[in-house]
Design a protein around this motif. Structure first.
Motif, short mmCIF file in Angstrom:
data_model
loop_
_atom_site.label_atom_id
_atom_site.label_comp_id
_atom_site.label_asym_id
_atom_site.label_seq_id
_atom_site.Cartn_x
_atom_site.Cartn_y
_atom_site.Cartn_z
N LEU A 30 -7.44 10.27 -2.11
CA LEU A 30 -6.67 9.03 -2.22
C LEU A 30 -7.02 8.27 -3.49
CD1 LEU A 30 -6.83 7.83 1.49
CD2 LEU A 30 -4.89 8.87 0.31
N SER A 31 -7.77 8.88 -4.37
CA SER A 31 -8.16 8.25 -5.64
C SER A 31 -6.94 7.72 -6.38
CB SER A 31 -8.89 9.27 -6.51
OG SER A 31 -9.19 8.74 -7.77
N GLY A 32 -7.04 6.47 -6.83
CA GLY A 32 -5.97 5.86 -7.60
C GLY A 32 -4.84 5.30 -6.78
N ARG A 33 -4.85 5.51 -5.46
CA ARG A 33 -3.76 5.02 -4.61
C ARG A 33 -4.17 3.72 -3.92
NH1 ARG A 33 -1.46 9.53 -0.74
NH2 ARG A 33 0.32 8.09 -0.76
N ALA A 34 -3.18 2.92 -3.56
CA ALA A 34 -3.41 1.70 -2.79
C ALA A 34 -3.46 2.08 -1.31
CB ALA A 34 -2.30 0.69 -3.05
N VAL A 35 -4.59 1.83 -0.69
CA VAL A 35 -4.83 2.31 0.68
C VAL A 35 -5.12 1.12 1.59
CG1 VAL A 35 -6.21 3.80 2.16
CG2 VAL A 35 -5.77 4.46 -0.22
N ALA B 75 0.83 -1.20 0.00
CA ALA B 75 0.00 0.00 0.00
C ALA B 75 0.87 1.25 0.00
CB ALA B 75 -0.93 0.00 1.21
N GLU B 76 0.26 2.36 -0.37
CA GLU B 76 0.94 3.65 -0.36
C GLU B 76 0.57 4.49 0.86
OE1 GLU B 76 0.81 5.45 -4.52
OE2 GLU B 76 -0.64 3.80 -4.66
N ALA B 77 -0.56 4.15 1.48
CA ALA B 77 -1.03 4.88 2.65
C ALA B 77 -1.94 3.95 3.46
CB ALA B 77 -1.78 6.14 2.25
N ALA B 78 -2.14 4.30 4.73
CA ALA B 78 -3.05 3.56 5.59
C ALA B 78 -3.99 4.54 6.27
CB ALA B 78 -2.29 2.74 6.63
N VAL B 79 -5.25 4.17 6.38
CA VAL B 79 -6.23 4.93 7.15
C VAL B 79 -6.35 4.29 8.52
CG1 VAL B 79 -8.62 5.70 7.30
CG2 VAL B 79 -7.47 5.62 5.07
#
Length: 602
Positions: free
Chosen positions: A270-275, A194-198
């Motif tokens: 976060l559109s288009g990113r792996a979250v 992933a590129e980010a985490a919520v």
């Protein structure tokens, strides 16, 4: 801080509130509505404004759910709350089902074909919602999300959302800087693809940024959300009313502090990113928002969960010190129960106030870790009993007193239960107490290889009970935070299957019990931490064990010594010797004299 006793058992809640709720449901085209206990943050203990289940039904337990239809209503509870739910709700208005074996999914599956069952997506995790959807699909029931919770619309005097100040939690207590934690979490996010985490769990927010708050009752937790990028940079979303002077500088330049209202737009970005996001901890609303934004969702455990649960050396030492401080307070309290209280026979209110006063006298108590359970006689048979105005009893000769309480200290969270005889105990009381003690000892001394789960250990604590045809309807152990929540996952010791291995540094409770409805209850609880795995002498594989953190005497008057094996007697004597050595120097002379006798060898 002081515990209140003005709560009342009011079965009239349902009669007053169900019509208001049903009116709102009808306006939204709903045939039924599902009410979990959890709130938007999947909290166990809730801010008053989020006590929706209690508002609708009158049931105030910390686990449960309800389903309200046009003409019927059902409450779901587990074995801890069967007596409480019957006392707090109107049997003419509610059916009762078991939460664990006959839960909401089964209820949904019983609804008529074509029914519209509403739910608030902010209150259900995707994992829980998936079970509900499968049940609904089998019987052609529509499961409909509602953006406006009908309870919120009907609740005219609903309290405001909490806005407790968010303050730094110093590194001398945390044992690791927030910057170091963010870097570690960022690396974990990257490893997950992933590129980010919520991050939405309040305990994870508090741990990750080394901050504490007060939005959740008895827990120093701030309600908020965060987005953590793989490079360790983060955005923290908080109600501006909570932001204290100096908080931004404490968080540092790599953390952007933003108002809670900015979260939806941040999720859209976060559109288009792996979250990465946890389907067991974060509500379905977040998944819906990310899906609509066009993000690629990576489902995985909250990356803060295991680092938070596996305490570092500073946190473990802090817990040791908190338990010594708390142990001195407990010794003072137990001395009072064994002496003065045996003559004055105080009521549960006085008992709770005495224990809290002992903890406050340490000068370090920030809050209780939960509302104290003080069960005299029959009330002790209710595992999660809490004294309220209408139920308060005095202790009586020939019965038992069960007290379960804990404290929140900057260096640790405590949770301990002791059961004490009032007058001369009966043979039955001693037998049951000693069987609980045998199970407690088994869980204290066990050695287990790496990869072992709490589920695999649970039977050890129950075996002495099973041999006599007995059992208890709660888990044997729960995780405990470090100046965080008194109930912490993902680790636990229970009958229910759990795939999380017990890891070095995890703190868990050890609390088998026995409850005789209408008479008395027994529970013995200490906290213990998982030790490093080492190969025992003559062994072949590294083995974990437990180090005891709680030190408080076990009532020797309730021990049937002949039921203990020589090894078990040796354990009790060694535990009491260590309790005397550690706690004796911390208490006043009168308490010290009593403690020496209470810790004498069997």
């Amino acid at each position: 801080m002081r515990q209140t006793f003005d709560q009342t058992t009011d079965p009239g809640f349902g009669a007053r509130h169900l019509p208001l709720l049903r009116e709102r449901m009808a306006a939204q085209g709903l045939d039924a509505f599902l009410i979990p206990h959890e709130d938007e943050h999947q909290n166990e203990y809730l801010p008053e404004a989020n006590e929706r289940l209690a508002w609708a039904t009158g049931f105030s337990g910390s686990a449960g759910a309800a389903a309200v239809a046009a003409d019927t209503a059902t409450i779901f509870v587990d074995g801890r709350y069967t007596t409480q739910v019957a006392a707090q709700t109107d049997k003419a208005l509610f059916d009762y089902r078991d939460l664990t074996t006959d839960g909401m999914a089964d209820w949904v599956g019983d609804q008529p074909k074509g029914s519209v069952v509403g739910y608030d997506p902010r209150l259900h995790s995707p994992d829980a919602l998936a079970r509900l959807r499968r049940a609904a699909d089998r019987v052609s029931v529509e499961l409909k999300p509602v953006m406006e919770n009908p309870i919120d619309l009907a609740w005219e005097d609903r309290p405001d959302q909490p806005a407790a100040p968010v303050v730094p939690h110093e590194d001398r207590y945390a044992g690791e800087s927030a910057a170091s934690k963010r870097a570690r979490i960022g690396q974990a996010v990257a490893r997950a693809g992933a590129e980010a985490a919520v991050i939405t769990a309040p305990s994870s927010i508090a741990w990750l940024f080394n901050i504490r708050g007060g939005d959740v009752i008895r827990s120093p937790l701030p309600i908020g959300q965060a987005i953590v990028d793989a490079d360790g940079k983060a955005r923290l979303f908080l109600d501006p009313r909570k932001v204290t002077d100096g908080l931004a500088s404490w968080l540092g330049n790599e953390v952007s502090l933003q108002p809670a209202e900015a979260l939806p737009a941040a999720l859209d970005a976060l559109s288009g990113r792996a979250v990465m996001i946890d389907p067991a901890q974060s509500s379905a609303w977040y998944f819906d928002q990310l899906d609509q934004a066009g993000a690629r969702i990576v489902r995985g455990m909250d990356p803060c969960a295991l680092p938070r649960a596996t305490k570092n050396a500073v946190e473990i030492e802090g817990s040791r010190q908190a338990h010594l401080r708390d142990g001195a307070a407990l010794a003072t309290f137990l001395h009072w129960v064994a002496t003065e209280a045996q003559d004055t026979l105080p009521d549960e209110r006085e008992i709770v106030e005495k224990l809290e006063a002992c903890r406050e006298a340490t000068g370090a108590l920030k809050d209780l870790s939960f509302d104290t359970i003080a069960g005299a006689g029959p009330n002790g048979a209710l595992p999660h009993y809490k004294p309220t105005t209408e139920t308060i009893r005095r202790i009586e000769k020939g019965s038992l007193l069960l007290v379960d309480g804990g404290g929140q200290y900057l260096d640790g969270t405590t949770d301990v239960t002791r059961t004490m005889a009032v007058g001369e105990p009966t043979a039955e009381q001693k037998d049951r107490f000693t069987r609980v003690l045998k199970g407690h000892i088994a869980m204290a001394v066990v050695r287990f290889p790496a990869g072992t789960t709490g589920h695999q250990l649970d039977a050890l604590a129950r075996l002495p009970m099973w041999e006599a045809g007995l059992d208890y309807d709660h888990g044997t152990g729960h995780g405990v935070g470090s100046y965080l929540g008194v109930h912490e996952g993902p680790q636990r010791i229970a009958k229910a299957a759990n795939t999380q291995p017990l890891l070095e540094g995890m703190i868990l409770s050890n609390e088998p019990g026995y409850y005789k409805p209408g008479h008395w209850g027994i529970r013995i609880e200490t906290l213990q931490v998982v030790t490093p795995a080492v190969v025992p002498e003559g062994g072949e594989r590294p083995m974990h064990g437990f180090e005891q953190l709680t030190f408080a005497p076990i009532d020797r008057a309730l021990i049937e010594v002949d039921l203990l094996t020589p090894a078990e007697r040796a354990y009790v004597d060694a535990y009491h010797a260590e309790t005397w050595a550690k706690i004796g120097p911390l208490v006043e002379s009168e308490v010290r004299t009593w403690l020496e006798q209470a810790c004498a060898p069997l």
